[in-house]
Each structure stands twice: as structure tokens, then as C-alpha cells.
Write an enzyme that holds these catalytic residues in place. Structure first.
Site, PDB file in Angstrom:
ATOM      1  N   LYS A  26       4.693 -40.508  22.628  1.00 20.96           N
ATOM      2  CA  LYS A  26       4.422 -39.136  23.047  1.00 20.96           C
ATOM      3  C   LYS A  26       4.530 -38.202  21.844  1.00 20.96           C
ATOM      4  O   LYS A  26       5.416 -38.361  21.005  1.00 20.96           O
ATOM      5  CB  LYS A  26       5.416 -38.737  24.137  1.00 20.96           C
ATOM      6  CG  LYS A  26       5.202 -37.363  24.751  1.00 20.96           C
ATOM      7  CD  LYS A  26       6.260 -37.135  25.823  1.00 20.96           C
ATOM      8  CE  LYS A  26       6.127 -35.771  26.476  1.00 20.96           C
ATOM      9  NZ  LYS A  26       7.186 -35.545  27.497  1.00 20.96           N
ATOM     10  N   SER A  69       5.211 -34.447  32.065  1.00 18.12           N
ATOM     11  CA  SER A  69       4.469 -33.955  30.914  1.00 18.12           C
ATOM     12  C   SER A  69       3.869 -35.047  30.045  1.00 18.12           C
ATOM     13  O   SER A  69       3.117 -34.770  29.101  1.00 18.12           O
ATOM     14  CB  SER A  69       5.392 -33.099  30.047  1.00 18.12           C
ATOM     15  OG  SER A  69       6.485 -33.849  29.561  1.00 18.12           O
ATOM     16  N   SER A  93       9.200 -36.243  33.587  1.00 14.52           N
ATOM     17  CA  SER A  93       8.066 -36.388  32.671  1.00 14.52           C
ATOM     18  C   SER A  93       7.657 -37.828  32.427  1.00 14.52           C
ATOM     19  O   SER A  93       6.532 -38.097  31.998  1.00 14.52           O
ATOM     20  CB  SER A  93       8.384 -35.733  31.319  1.00 14.52           C
ATOM     21  OG  SER A  93       8.397 -34.331  31.434  1.00 14.52           O
TER      22      SER A  93
END
Length: 474
Positions: A72, A147, A171
Site C-alpha cells: 500500500k 482505504s 482498511s
């Protein structure tokens, strides 16, 4: 939609690692329309593959077997941009790997690139206004969840074998559930958060996703250096069922929420949830109905005060420590999402009207301890192996149409709060959670969430393995 930065260097060469990386890059190109990557690092990945093949050749095939990893874009990878999905950090390039990345590299991971995300991790759809929205792996017209949407999509679409990123209130588990893969949010503090762009120091943690629970379990062992890691390193990064702690012979004892978590579900989620309960009942699961409304109430009171009370201080310290060349106020002023910029401007900076201040933060932390005690009492009083619920009460919805609100059972519901409803309470309390994809027909993916005792992550993974075996049984 922003095009991902892609390094050059797609030359061909012999070796297992080279073949693996080449295949992964080919797959990334085939699903480029999903916009999973902000930076696709072909040149470095192939160079790392060449080094891996050379080392294994010298050792006669010994050493860690290579496998592919995506990270990420808020978790540091040396030499690659770490944008956190926001314009002010587009040119910020860390000099060193985050410890969690370094641990997986030492176990044979080859980083393919940095994946797209909801800006600053403050959202649950991964509709990024600067780098473009992420499309769901099962249907590019749907949002990916967030996210960590890009990472979930890269794993679900078959680009990478594993994922590393972060979770503050869901997330990891939300996009994993919405893309049909497995996700682990570990107990808070169990993984190092160094080298990660912070949101809330209390709630943040790195986490993992994978296409199988065995691999997820192996990745957890590699990050933590637990005794299962030796067995995991002898494979391509996946664990066999022997790597999971021995399952007890007695039936599983699972908590069944009386309030909120299993209520007000979208029809496909409810159908999959009820079918999962039927399968587990047939497998002699012991169900323990438990009161859960107070858990949601505590979380609703403190979730946002924790984030906005900690954000500016944690972010300022991080930006200064890593020489990012920007401060919190400048970063917020440059935020690409206008609604997010307004929210942060009103709540996250000292002196802003909604800023919780030290008193508000102290109160939130005290209530968090009460929430943790409530969870601990629930597990102890009922002797639970895990608390079970749907991971997300809805399926993925069309991109961009439902960023603010979405239809749910005949009314409009707020998108963000709906998506995090079931994941946020345990995240606020710092408990581990695992999401398992549920079998569905004629619907986007849905998942079931298991929550365990704090720091009992390996036991939770063992429980998840038993639940998964039942749900996968023909």
C-alpha cells in the site's frame, strides 16, 4: 484517471523468480484498467528477481523461495514514492523499507509496486481524486472498498501472492471482503508501524491480505518471526495446514451478536450470512448470543476523536522524521478530495473548530479502555473462540455514484459509516480480526468477520481455518 508510474526494464532472463515476476507484470498490464497501482516497479522487481535466482543457483536451490508482494502506498519501500494517496507527498521517496516490508523481503518477497488507496487512508471506497478511482476486481464498474482498495484488487486479480498495508478502522478487512479475498488486521502493536504514514497512532496497524488463508497465516508468521515462520520459508510463502496451531477437538464456540452487527443487511449479504450460519450449525458449532450494542456505542463516541486528536501530531512527527519537506497544514491544504480537505481543515489542526484537543483525546482514550474491558469481559464470560459477524453489511456499489450515501433497505445510508460499521469497534479496541470470503451466487463478494482476543492472533487464525474449512466444504 492517473496513469501509474511504471519503471522500465522488461527484459527476459532465466530463473524461477524472473518467471514469477514477469508473469505478475503481465497480469498487472492485463488488469491495468482497475487502476490498482500508483507505482508499478517493473525494473527493480526484475532486478530483485535476478538477484534471487543468482543466490538460489549458487545455493543449489536453497534459501527463501521467491514470491510476489504489493505494498500500500503509505508503507515505505526504499527508493519508491510513498504518496499516501495525496498530492503533497507525490515526490516523497523514503530511503529505507518499513520494518514490515524488510521482514517480508528477507523471506523471499519481491515487491512489484505501490498500490492505490483512499487519500490519507481517510475513506472506505478508494475513489482517489488525484490518482483515480480503483475498480473492483470482480466488476470494474464497482468501487473496491478502502482505504486499501488497490492492494485488495491486486491480490484478488491475481497480480500478487500477498499484500502488506495498513488498517485504522477496517482498511484491510473491508476491501478484502468486497473483493473476495482473505484479510488480517492484527492486534494493535503486534506489527511495527514504523515507516508508515500515520492516521491515528492508537488505531493504526499494518495488516495483510492473501488469496488463501494458509498464505495469510504464513505471512503473519513471517512478519512476526514466530516459530511457524521456519516452515513458511521452506515454501513459496504459503503455509500448509500443518503450520497452523493444532485445532481443538471440541466444537467451536462462537459469539453471535444480538444487536447491530447482523442487522440491517443488504439482501445478498443476509443470504450469504444465513447460509454460513447454517453450515456452521451443521458442523456442530456452539452458538452463544451476546449483547453487542454497547460496543458500537463506545466506538461511535470515540472513533473520530481518536483519529482527529492524534492525526496532526503524529503526522507532523512523521513528516519531520523522514524529511518529507512539507508540514501537516501544507499537506492538508493540498489534499485532492475537496470534501476530505474541508473535513481535515475543520477537525484535524489545533485551533480548528472541531479539533478534540488534549481533553477530548484523554476522554476518548479512557473510553477506549472501557471498550477494551467490555470486549475482554465478553470473551471471558462466554468462553468464546471468536465473535462472528458479516464483515460489511453491503456489497460494493458503482464507482463515484455512492461516495457520500448509498441505498440500503429502502433508505439512503451514509457510505463511510455503513462500510465501517462492523469493522470499526474491534479496530478501535485494538483487537485482531480476520475476514473470510463467503460463497455467493449472482452477487459481488461478501465476507464474514471473526474477532478474537487481544494478542491471540494465532489462535484466531486457527479458528478462522476451521470456519473456512466448513464454508468451503462442497
Amino acid at each position: 484517471m492517473a496513469e501509474p508510474h511504471t519503471t522500465s526494464g522488461r527484459g527476459r532472463g532465466p530463473g524461477r523468480a524472473h518467471d514469477l515476476v514477469s508473469a505478475a507484470l503481465d497480469r498487472a498490464a492485463a488488469v491495468a484498467h482497475l487502476n490498482a497501482f500508483i507505482t508499478l516497479d517493473a525494473e527493480r522487481a526484475l532486478a530483485q528477481a535476478a538477484r534471487s535466482d543468482a543466490r538460489r543457483s549458487v545455493r543449489g536451490g536453497g534459501g527463501p523461495a521467491p514470491w510476489s508482494l504489493v505494498v500500500k502506498d503509505n508503507t515505505h519501500v526504499a527508493g519508491l514514492p510513498n504518496t499516501a494517496g495525496t498530492p503533497a507527498l507525490a515526490d516523497f521517496v523514503p530511503a529505507a523499507d518499513a520494518p514490515v516490508v524488510a521482514a517480508l523481503r528477507s523471506a523471499g518477497a519481491i515487491v512489484l509496486g505501490k498500490t492505490n488507496m483512499h487519500e490519507l487512508s481517510l475513506g472506505a471506497t478508494s475513489c482517489n481524486h488525484t490518482f483515480g478511482a480503483v475498480g473492483n476486481a470482480t466488476d470494474p464498474a464497482l468501487f473496491a472498498g478502502g482505504s486499501s482498495g488497490g492492494t485488495a484488487v491486486a491480490v484478488a486479480a491475481g497480480v500478487a501472492e500477498g499484500w502488506l498495508g495498513t488498517d485504522t478502522g477496517g482498511s484491510v478487512t473491508i476491501p478484502a471482503a468486497l473483493n473476495g479475498v482473505y484479510g488480517l488486521r492484527p492486534s494493535a502493536g503486534r506489527y511495527s508501524s514504523a515507516g508508515v504514514t500515520p492516521l491515528s497512532t492508537t488505531r493504526d496497524t499494518p495488516g495483510l491480505m492473501a488469496r488463501t488463508l494458509d498464505r495469510l497465516t504464513a505471512l503473519d508468521a513471517l512478519v512476526t518471526g514466530s516459530r511457524e515462520a521456519t516452515a513458511a520459508r521452506r515454501t513459496t510463502g504459503a503455509a500448509s495446514t500443518a503450520d497452523t496451531p493444532a485445532a481443538p477437538a471440541r466444537p467451536l464456540r462462537l459469539g453471535l451478536p444480538r444487536q447491530v452487527f447482523a442487522e440491517d443487511l443488504e439482501a445478498p449479504v443476509r443470504t450469504a450470512w444465513e447460509q454460513a450460519l447454517d453450515r456452521l450449525t451443521a458442523a456442530r458449532t456452539t452458538w452463544v448470543p451476546v449483547d453487542t450494542a454497547h460496543l458500537v456505542e463506545y466506538d461511535a463516541r470515540i472513533g473520530f476523536p481518536l483519529v482527529f486528536g492524534e492525526f496532526a501530531t503524529a503526522l507532523g512527527r512523521y513528516l519531520m522524521e523522514h524529511g518529507a519537506g512539507v508540514g501537516p497544514a501544507e499537506l492538508i491544504a493540498a489534499v485532492g478530495d475537496p470534501d476530505l480537505a474541508a473535513l481535515l481543515g475543520a477537525t484535524a489542526l489545533p485551533g480548528s473548530p472541531g479539533y478534540p484537543g488534549e481533553a477530548g483525546l484523554r476522554s476518548a482514550l479512557a473510553t477506549r479502555r472501557t471498550l477494551q474491558e467490555a470486549y475482554a469481559q465478553l470473551f471471558t464470560a462466554h468462553g468464546l473462540d471468536a465473535l462472528l459477524s458479516p464483515t460489511v453489511p453491503v456489497c460494493a456499489r458503482p464507482l463515484r455514484r455512492y461516495e457520500d450515501s448509498l441505498p440500503l433497505n429502502g433508505r439512503d445510508a451514509p457510505t463511510f459509516h455503513t462500510l465501517i460499521r462492523n469493522t470499526s469497534p474491534a479496530a478501535t479496541a485494538g483487537l485482531p480480526s480476520v475476514t473470510i470470503p463467503l460463497p455467493v451466487t449472482g452477487s459481488a463478494p461478501v465476507g464474514v468477520q471473526l474477532i478474537g482476543r487481544r494478542l491471540a492472533d494465532r489462535e484466531l487464525l486457527a479458528t478462522a481455518a476451521r470456519v473456512d474449512a466448513v464454508l468451503r466444504c462442497p
